[in-house]
Motif scaffolding. Sequence first.
Motif, PDB file in Angstrom:
ATOM      1  N   ASP A  53       0.797  -1.224   0.000  1.00  0.00           N
ATOM      2  CA  ASP A  53       0.000   0.000   0.000  1.00  0.00           C
ATOM      3  C   ASP A  53       0.833   1.279   0.000  1.00  0.00           C
ATOM      4  OD1 ASP A  53      -2.138  -1.688   0.031  1.00  0.00           O
ATOM      5  OD2 ASP A  53      -2.590  -1.446   2.159  1.00  0.00           O
ATOM      6  N   ARG A  99      -7.768   1.566  -5.634  1.00  0.00           N
ATOM      7  CA  ARG A  99      -7.397   1.885  -4.253  1.00  0.00           C
ATOM      8  C   ARG A  99      -8.632   2.153  -3.402  1.00  0.00           C
ATOM      9  NH1 ARG A  99      -4.297   7.444  -3.214  1.00  0.00           N
ATOM     10  NH2 ARG A  99      -6.318   8.149  -3.988  1.00  0.00           N
ATOM     11  N   CYS A 100      -9.588   2.890  -3.946  1.00  0.00           N
ATOM     12  CA  CYS A 100     -10.816   3.215  -3.222  1.00  0.00           C
ATOM     13  C   CYS A 100     -11.598   1.950  -2.870  1.00  0.00           C
ATOM     14  CB  CYS A 100     -11.671   4.169  -4.057  1.00  0.00           C
ATOM     15  SG  CYS A 100     -13.204   4.681  -3.250  1.00  0.00           S
ATOM     16  N   TYR A 101     -11.659   1.022  -3.824  1.00  0.00           N
ATOM     17  CA  TYR A 101     -12.386  -0.227  -3.550  1.00  0.00           C
ATOM     18  C   TYR A 101     -11.707  -1.012  -2.430  1.00  0.00           C
ATOM     19  CZ  TYR A 101     -14.450  -4.823  -4.053  1.00  0.00           C
ATOM     20  OH  TYR A 101     -15.090  -6.012  -3.774  1.00  0.00           O
ATOM     21  N   THR A 103      -9.832   0.098  -0.021  1.00  0.00           N
ATOM     22  CA  THR A 103      -9.878   0.772   1.279  1.00  0.00           C
ATOM     23  C   THR A 103     -11.295   0.997   1.794  1.00  0.00           C
ATOM     24  OG1 THR A 103      -9.746   2.931   0.177  1.00  0.00           O
ATOM     25  CG2 THR A 103      -7.674   1.936   0.911  1.00  0.00           C
ATOM     26  N   ASP A 104     -12.229   1.319   0.869  1.00  0.00           N
ATOM     27  CA  ASP A 104     -13.586   1.685   1.283  1.00  0.00           C
ATOM     28  C   ASP A 104     -14.668   0.723   0.806  1.00  0.00           C
ATOM     29  OD1 ASP A 104     -12.363   3.899   2.372  1.00  0.00           O
ATOM     30  OD2 ASP A 104     -12.888   5.228   0.718  1.00  0.00           O
ATOM     31  N   GLY A 105     -14.312  -0.214  -0.081  1.00  0.00           N
ATOM     32  CA  GLY A 105     -15.287  -1.175  -0.575  1.00  0.00           C
ATOM     33  C   GLY A 105     -16.374  -0.579  -1.443  1.00  0.00           C
ATOM     34  N   ARG A 106     -16.042   0.471  -2.201  1.00  0.00           N
ATOM     35  CA  ARG A 106     -17.039   1.141  -3.050  1.00  0.00           C
ATOM     36  C   ARG A 106     -16.372   1.665  -4.309  1.00  0.00           C
ATOM     37  NH1 ARG A 106     -16.354   6.663  -2.941  1.00  0.00           N
ATOM     38  NH2 ARG A 106     -15.030   7.472  -1.254  1.00  0.00           N
ATOM     39  N   ILE A 108     -15.331   4.695  -6.622  1.00  0.00           N
ATOM     40  CA  ILE A 108     -14.984   6.104  -6.449  1.00  0.00           C
ATOM     41  C   ILE A 108     -15.900   6.978  -7.314  1.00  0.00           C
ATOM     42  CG2 ILE A 108     -13.296   6.245  -8.343  1.00  0.00           C
ATOM     43  CD1 ILE A 108     -11.470   7.805  -6.349  1.00  0.00           C
ATOM     44  N   LYS A 109     -16.233   8.179  -6.838  1.00  0.00           N
ATOM     45  CA  LYS A 109     -17.061   9.121  -7.593  1.00  0.00           C
ATOM     46  C   LYS A 109     -16.188   9.925  -8.552  1.00  0.00           C
ATOM     47  CE  LYS A 109     -20.298   9.807  -3.736  1.00  0.00           C
ATOM     48  NZ  LYS A 109     -20.852  10.824  -2.795  1.00  0.00           N
ATOM     49  N   GLU A 112     -14.208  12.774  -7.124  1.00  0.00           N
ATOM     50  CA  GLU A 112     -13.024  12.422  -6.330  1.00  0.00           C
ATOM     51  C   GLU A 112     -11.796  12.206  -7.209  1.00  0.00           C
ATOM     52  OE1 GLU A 112     -14.088   9.723  -2.762  1.00  0.00           O
ATOM     53  OE2 GLU A 112     -15.627   9.292  -4.261  1.00  0.00           O
TER      54      GLU A 112
END
Length: 223
Positions: A53, A99-101, A103-106, A108-109, A112
């Motif tokens: 990471d 990276r967003c997935y 770290t946040d499981g979603r 990214i918009k 962002e």
Amino acid sequence: MSAGSDMLDISDFERIDGELRAYDEKREQVIKRSRDIQKLSKQAIFSLHRGADAEAESRIAAAKKAAEELLPLIKGNPTLRPGSYSNAIEEYAEAVAFRCYLTDGRLIKQAEVELAEVEEYLGGVLDFTGELGRLAIAQATRRDEAAVQRARDLVEAIMGQFLQFDLRNGSLRKKYDALKYTLKKLENTLYELSLTKAGLPTKPEDIPEPDAGAGGADGGDDA
């Protein structure tokens, strides 16, 4: 000097030549730096797959810095954006989406991914689904069915949104076709995991042959 040279302004053509040369120099600068952005973004994705990471963060930050350095030049010459720079931003969008997935499981918009315009963001999202598919296959080897299911659910949701778009022939259309393949592969992986969980064979060659003595057209005794 030709006979007709007195009928045109040579200095005007000299000016045009200078402008074309200056544009070519800017174009070469954009192409060269865009390669750096693309390479750093690809390396960041590779690092994320390996769980490195900190390394990924460093590469994403370097890619963003390089892209921002080119922005004044791009804004002053909008025709320089399509091609190398746009492709590099798509790769960057893919990296930050991955990276967003993780770290946040979603997903990214777009807001962002400040550097990406609409089509660059969408292209990055479609490329991201390919990385998500690769991640899910790795998770499947560890029998993490829940992780594969989450990946499959997000890919299906993304496909549902892309179905709303009228995608004409082009790079986005080709990437959308790849999205359909990724979804099918994830669904097949989940099916195989369910068979493994139930103790059933997952490959045709693993299915036992029917018992020849169980009867059938040639199974009885001759009269």
